[in-house]
Design a protein around this motif. Structure first.
Motif, PDB file in Angstrom:
ATOM      1  N   ALA A 150       0.856  -1.186   0.000  1.00 21.32           N
ATOM      2  CA  ALA A 150       0.000   0.000   0.000  1.00 21.32           C
ATOM      3  C   ALA A 150       0.890   1.233   0.000  1.00 21.32           C
ATOM      4  O   ALA A 150       1.769   1.369   0.849  1.00 21.32           O
ATOM      5  CB  ALA A 150      -0.927   0.007   1.215  1.00 21.32           C
ATOM      6  N   ILE A 151       0.659   2.110  -0.972  1.00 16.48           N
ATOM      7  CA  ILE A 151       1.403   3.365  -1.062  1.00 16.48           C
ATOM      8  C   ILE A 151       0.416   4.501  -0.805  1.00 16.48           C
ATOM      9  O   ILE A 151      -0.533   4.699  -1.567  1.00 16.48           O
ATOM     10  CB  ILE A 151       2.072   3.527  -2.437  1.00 16.48           C
ATOM     11  CG1 ILE A 151       3.071   2.387  -2.672  1.00 16.48           C
ATOM     12  CG2 ILE A 151       2.777   4.879  -2.540  1.00 16.48           C
ATOM     13  CD1 ILE A 151       3.663   2.365  -4.074  1.00 16.48           C
ATOM     14  N   LEU A 152       0.658   5.244   0.287  1.00 12.05           N
ATOM     15  CA  LEU A 152      -0.222   6.337   0.688  1.00 12.05           C
ATOM     16  C   LEU A 152       0.549   7.644   0.525  1.00 12.05           C
ATOM     17  O   LEU A 152       1.480   7.932   1.284  1.00 12.05           O
ATOM     18  CB  LEU A 152      -0.682   6.180   2.138  1.00 12.05           C
ATOM     19  CG  LEU A 152      -1.559   4.973   2.466  1.00 12.05           C
ATOM     20  CD1 LEU A 152      -0.707   3.739   2.747  1.00 12.05           C
ATOM     21  CD2 LEU A 152      -2.431   5.265   3.687  1.00 12.05           C
ATOM     22  N   GLN A 153       0.180   8.430  -0.470  1.00  6.55           N
ATOM     23  CA  GLN A 153       0.866   9.686  -0.771  1.00  6.55           C
ATOM     24  C   GLN A 153       0.089  10.848  -0.166  1.00  6.55           C
ATOM     25  O   GLN A 153      -1.111  10.994  -0.417  1.00  6.55           O
ATOM     26  CB  GLN A 153       0.986   9.872  -2.291  1.00  6.55           C
ATOM     27  CG  GLN A 153       1.643   8.699  -3.010  1.00  6.55           C
ATOM     28  CD  GLN A 153       1.221   8.602  -4.470  1.00  6.55           C
ATOM     29  OE1 GLN A 153       0.117   8.999  -4.838  1.00  6.55           O
ATOM     30  NE2 GLN A 153       2.085   8.056  -5.303  1.00  6.55           N
TER      31      GLN A 153
ATOM     32  N   PRO B  20       2.489  -0.765   4.895  1.00  9.55           N
ATOM     33  CA  PRO B  20       2.331   0.354   3.971  1.00  9.55           C
ATOM     34  C   PRO B  20       3.559   1.255   3.894  1.00  9.55           C
ATOM     35  O   PRO B  20       4.362   1.329   4.827  1.00  9.55           O
ATOM     36  CB  PRO B  20       1.145   1.118   4.554  1.00  9.55           C
ATOM     37  CG  PRO B  20       1.169   0.798   6.014  1.00  9.55           C
ATOM     38  CD  PRO B  20       1.631  -0.629   6.086  1.00  9.55           C
ATOM     39  N   PHE B  21       3.667   1.956   2.767  1.00  7.46           N
ATOM     40  CA  PHE B  21       4.679   2.994   2.569  1.00  7.46           C
ATOM     41  C   PHE B  21       3.939   4.324   2.557  1.00  7.46           C
ATOM     42  O   PHE B  21       3.123   4.590   1.672  1.00  7.46           O
ATOM     43  CB  PHE B  21       5.428   2.758   1.261  1.00  7.46           C
ATOM     44  CG  PHE B  21       6.540   3.751   0.984  1.00  7.46           C
ATOM     45  CD1 PHE B  21       7.089   4.529   1.993  1.00  7.46           C
ATOM     46  CD2 PHE B  21       7.040   3.899  -0.298  1.00  7.46           C
ATOM     47  CE1 PHE B  21       8.105   5.438   1.737  1.00  7.46           C
ATOM     48  CE2 PHE B  21       8.064   4.797  -0.575  1.00  7.46           C
ATOM     49  CZ  PHE B  21       8.594   5.573   0.450  1.00  7.46           C
ATOM     50  N   ILE B  22       4.218   5.178   3.544  1.00  8.17           N
ATOM     51  CA  ILE B  22       3.509   6.447   3.730  1.00  8.17           C
ATOM     52  C   ILE B  22       4.458   7.580   3.384  1.00  8.17           C
ATOM     53  O   ILE B  22       5.572   7.658   3.919  1.00  8.17           O
ATOM     54  CB  ILE B  22       3.023   6.578   5.184  1.00  8.17           C
ATOM     55  CG1 ILE B  22       2.133   5.382   5.563  1.00  8.17           C
ATOM     56  CG2 ILE B  22       2.270   7.894   5.382  1.00  8.17           C
ATOM     57  CD1 ILE B  22       1.947   5.212   7.059  1.00  8.17           C
ATOM     58  N   LEU B  23       4.023   8.480   2.485  1.00 13.48           N
ATOM     59  CA  LEU B  23       4.844   9.614   2.079  1.00 13.48           C
ATOM     60  C   LEU B  23       4.089  10.910   2.307  1.00 13.48           C
ATOM     61  O   LEU B  23       2.885  10.999   2.000  1.00 13.48           O
ATOM     62  CB  LEU B  23       5.227   9.523   0.593  1.00 13.48           C
ATOM     63  CG  LEU B  23       5.934   8.258   0.118  1.00 13.48           C
ATOM     64  CD1 LEU B  23       4.924   7.287  -0.498  1.00 13.48           C
ATOM     65  CD2 LEU B  23       7.011   8.595  -0.907  1.00 13.48           C
ATOM     66  N   THR B  24       4.777  11.922   2.818  1.00 11.59           N
ATOM     67  CA  THR B  24       4.143  13.222   3.005  1.00 11.59           C
ATOM     68  C   THR B  24       5.204  14.310   2.929  1.00 11.59           C
ATOM     69  O   THR B  24       6.351  14.053   2.556  1.00 11.59           O
ATOM     70  CB  THR B  24       3.362  13.271   4.334  1.00 11.59           C
ATOM     71  OG1 THR B  24       2.637  14.492   4.412  1.00 11.59           O
ATOM     72  CG2 THR B  24       4.273  13.130   5.531  1.00 11.59           C
ATOM     73  N   SER B  25       4.815  15.546   3.260  1.00  9.34           N
ATOM     74  CA  SER B  25       5.734  16.678   3.178  1.00  9.34           C
ATOM     75  C   SER B  25       5.547  17.597   4.375  1.00  9.34           C
ATOM     76  O   SER B  25       4.409  17.893   4.759  1.00  9.34           O
ATOM     77  CB  SER B  25       5.493  17.474   1.887  1.00  9.34           C
ATOM     78  OG  SER B  25       6.137  18.733   1.931  1.00  9.34           O
ATOM     79  N   THR B  26       6.654  18.048   4.945  1.00  8.16           N
ATOM     80  CA  THR B  26       6.588  19.005   6.052  1.00  8.16           C
ATOM     81  C   THR B  26       5.893  20.289   5.618  1.00  8.16           C
ATOM     82  O   THR B  26       5.216  20.940   6.418  1.00  8.16           O
ATOM     83  CB  THR B  26       8.006  19.329   6.552  1.00  8.16           C
ATOM     84  OG1 THR B  26       8.726  18.119   6.792  1.00  8.16           O
ATOM     85  CG2 THR B  26       7.968  20.137   7.843  1.00  8.16           C
TER      86      THR B  26
END
Length: 707
Positions: A585-588, A640-646
């Motif tokens: 699961a890739i959560l962008q 899952p692989f979770i990606l976000t931005s500060t």
């Protein structure tokens, strides 16, 4: 698992987390939430946690030999000199914003149509953002410009520090190629600015205490004259603190003549009120789910997202239609003018886009998720539609249009066919291909199919499958399932350049699901999965996953889910409601905590899509699917692989942060990466975008291929 012991070890390391995370998991809501400290965007403890997580994730994924190859290939495609330089058609020429290995932040440049038709156009630099950032020691990200019609010389440039939605606004002279001395200049903020004339602008921004909504947007509009300070600006409209926000409104025709000024009050995400300024303000009697779309052929255009019958007429109009008013009649009495129909969608159709040229209206529609384009002309009391003979069985998008002529440009693409840029002159009916992107992968061994899954309530949900022609239907094909399903946003076929190169060429499959909540079939397709019925979107996605498994295209051990923003929430619901269906699961930049989403970032502006957790009845349905609350002991989730931005000031990074922290406290494997720049796109430039893509595909191969 075969050949995936290293990944398992790397993921299990993430379960240890940084020091200070509670091993006893309290209920993840309200004051008892043990990870509220992660909601402090720039909090030292939260940033230290994110750096630790980044280190573990980068160590795990960048050590894989595939990462560097994926990164190199992604960067090569993203920075390719032969990609299409998309342009706008303005009075002074064709403007383009370009980024590559030399112009990392980008350059705003201009050419002529004659030069653009050549293999190597001659570009004139208007603004070098890299040079500007270096000179001012700022992390500038160019977010666009608004130029004053009809001369288009004076422009309001929007510059973001790091990619945030909040921008600085500065006046720029596009002829002198310099910022205007003592020109309009606004400090950082979430703001909307609109030209009235060369010495006057209308502004909605933070004017001080009590002028911002709960969603973090302004609800006060003021008029600012040249040389005035912000403190001297004159208030012209005030909405309500409970609104989503307010924006200034200036209605111009193709020659730049102003026919009305006012404000748009956004009562909710999808409901608006238009107030016209004058000796006495006039609130238009349009339905709340309607949008003024400009002027074409001397008529005011309005799009409808609900069924409506005008008070001044007997003709009912259906949701998804465009209507128009005679401009002169409307200006004389906007409350009694009589509208007529421009466009009404068929059963499987939806309005895709439209724009006005000097004399005409150009419109694109979706027909069972395939595109068509038309020219509309108002003649002798009726609108006449003429098809534009662009390639069939492709996605057609409006790329640019001129207000001085009847010229327009279209993008034409499909999953396996590279994007082409077409030029069309409605006055002469000239139609030609201007640009064509070269193939980025070998599509000769691939096929695209459209299937339908049956959702829980019996609704047929279409989806596209991209696969190898030689794929074995034994459930062994590694497959990524992508979806969105929200805010009436359609997912339509577009060239799968990097997906084809990094994923499909290796014999894997990719799926795009057209879920309820999206806009593939118009307003009703969206509204049937909104608020109390949002679970239908999640059911649709699960139904597509089950259909792929039933057809033996893939299997749970070979199936991964992918989505960003609302799509990240979609993936979160999928892996918490049916974790056994997925192995990746890739959560962008995801939404994840739907009990506290209105307190994070711009979340309160999306109450219209999801509901309001402060209302007990609505909190009940939000809690029922909120992924953060549904991460519970005793279940196994697909790492899952979770990606976000500060710098994401739209969907707060705490959604992703808290998801990772809760998984760690549960002893569940995961990967987390937080880019320090990039805003809601999670990437501020092509280099950061290539890194994100390489990380995602490295993860996907480890989870779905190395089995």
């Amino acid at each position: 698992m075969k050949n995936s012991l290293f990944l398992a070890a790397s993921l299990s390391m993430s379960c240890l987390m940084a020091a200070g995370l509670s091993q006893a998991l309290a209920p993840a809501s309200g004051a008892e939430d043990p990870f509220l400290w992660l909601e402090e965007i720039e909090g030292p403890r939260a940033l230290a946690w994110a750096r630790t997580e980044n280190g573990k994730t980068l160590s795990a994924l960048q050590s894989d030999p595939r990462y560097q190859r994926f990164y190199g290939e992604a960067l090569h495609v993203l920075q390719a000199k032969d990609r299409i330089p998309y342009v706008s058609l303005g009075r002074r020429g064709l403007d383009n914003f370009w980024q590559d290995e030399n112009q990392v932040r980008g350059v705003l440049r201009r050419t002529t149509l004659e030069s653009y038709r050549t293999q190597s156009p001659r570009w004139e630099t208007i603004l070098d953002v890299d040079a500007l950032a270096d000179a001012e020691k700022k992390n500038w990200i160019y977010e666009g410009a608004s130029c004053l019609p009809p001369q288009e010389r004076l422009c309001l440039l929007h510059l973001s520090e790091g990619g945030k939605d909040a921008v600085f606004v500065r006046e720029f002279d596009a002829v002198a190629k310099a910022f205007v001395s003592n020109g309009f200049e606004l400090p950082e903020g979430k703001q909307q600015v609109t030209w009235v004339n060369s010495d006057t602008v209308l502004i909605a921004r933070d004017w001080g205490e009590g002028t911002m909504t709960q969603a973090g947007y302004p609800f006060v509009v003021k008029e600012l004259k040249r040389a005035q300070s912000l403190a001297e600006a004159h208030e012209v409209f005030r909405g309500e603190p409970t609104d989503v926000g307010a924006t200034p409104f200036v209605l111009r025709d193709s020659e730049g003549t102003i026919h009305a000024t006012g404000a748009v009050r956004s009562v909710s995400s999808f409901e608006h009120e238009y107030i016209l300024f004058g000796s006495k303000p006039i609130k238009l009697n349009l339905p709340k789910k309607a949008t003024i779309g400009g002027i074409a052929s001397g008529r005011l255009l309005v799009t409808l997202n609900e069924d409506w019958k005008a008070p001044s007429g007997d003709t009912p109009f259906s949701a998804g239609s465009i209507i128009s008013y005679d401009l002169a009649e409307w200006k004389q009495d906007p409350l009694r003018a009589r509208p007529t129909l421009v466009f009404k969608p068929g059963p499987r159709q939806a309005l895709s886009g439209f724009t006005a040229t000097r004399n005409l209206l150009i419109l694109t529609i979706l027909d069972n998720v395939q595109s068509r384009a038309f020219v509309y002309k108002y003649h002798r009391g009726a609108w006449q539609a003429t098809p534009i003979p662009l390639p069939e069985n492709a996605s057609v998008g409006l790329a640019a249009a001129s207000h001085e002529t009847d010229e327009a440009m279209f993008t034409v693409s499909s999953f396996l066919s590279p994007t082409m840029l077409w030029y069309f002159d409605a006055a002469t009916e000239r139609l030609e291909t201007l640009r064509a992107s070269p193939p980025r992968f070998d599509a000769s061994r691939l096929v695209v199919e459209q299937f339908e899954a049956i959702s829980r309530d019996g609704t047929r949900i279409p989806y596209f499958l991209l696969r190898s022609k030689s794929a074995r239907f034994d459930g062994s094909t590694p497959t990524l399932l992508y979806g969105y399903g929200g805010f009436q946003t359609p997912l339509i076929p577009s060239y799968a350049g990097l997906t084809g190169r990094l994923w499909l060429e290796q014999g894997n499959a990719y799926v795009v699901a057209n879920l309820r909540g999206g806009g593939e079939f118009g307003p009703q397709w969206h509204q049937t999965a909104q608020g109390a019925t949002k679970q239908r979107t999640w059911d649709d996605f699960i139904a597509v996953a089950e259909d792929l498994i039933r057809r033996k295209i893939t299997s749970p051990r070979s199936l991964g889910a992918v989505g960003g923003s609302q799509g990240g929430l979609l993936v979160g619901t999928a892996i918490t409601q049916r974790p056994e269906l997925f192995n990746a699961a890739i959560l962008q930049v995801p939404l994840f905590d739907m009990v506290r989403f209105t307190k994070l970032g711009a979340g309160a502006s999306w109450i219209g899509e999801y509901g309001d957790p402060t209302i007990p009845e609505q909190r009940k349905w939000l809690e029922a699917y909120s992924p953060y609350q549904r991460l519970v002991p005793g279940k196994t989730y697909p790492a899952p692989f979770i990606l976000t931005s500060t710098k994401d000031d739209r969907v707060h990074p705490a959604h992703g942060r808290k998801a990772a922290a809760r998984l760690a406290a549960l002893g569940q494997p995961y990967l987390y990466y937080e880019n320090t720049d990039g805003g809601h796109s999670a990437a501020a430039n092509l280099i950061e975008q290539a890194r994100r893509i390489a990380l995602e595909y490295t993860y996907a191969f480890r989870r779905l291929v190395d089995e």
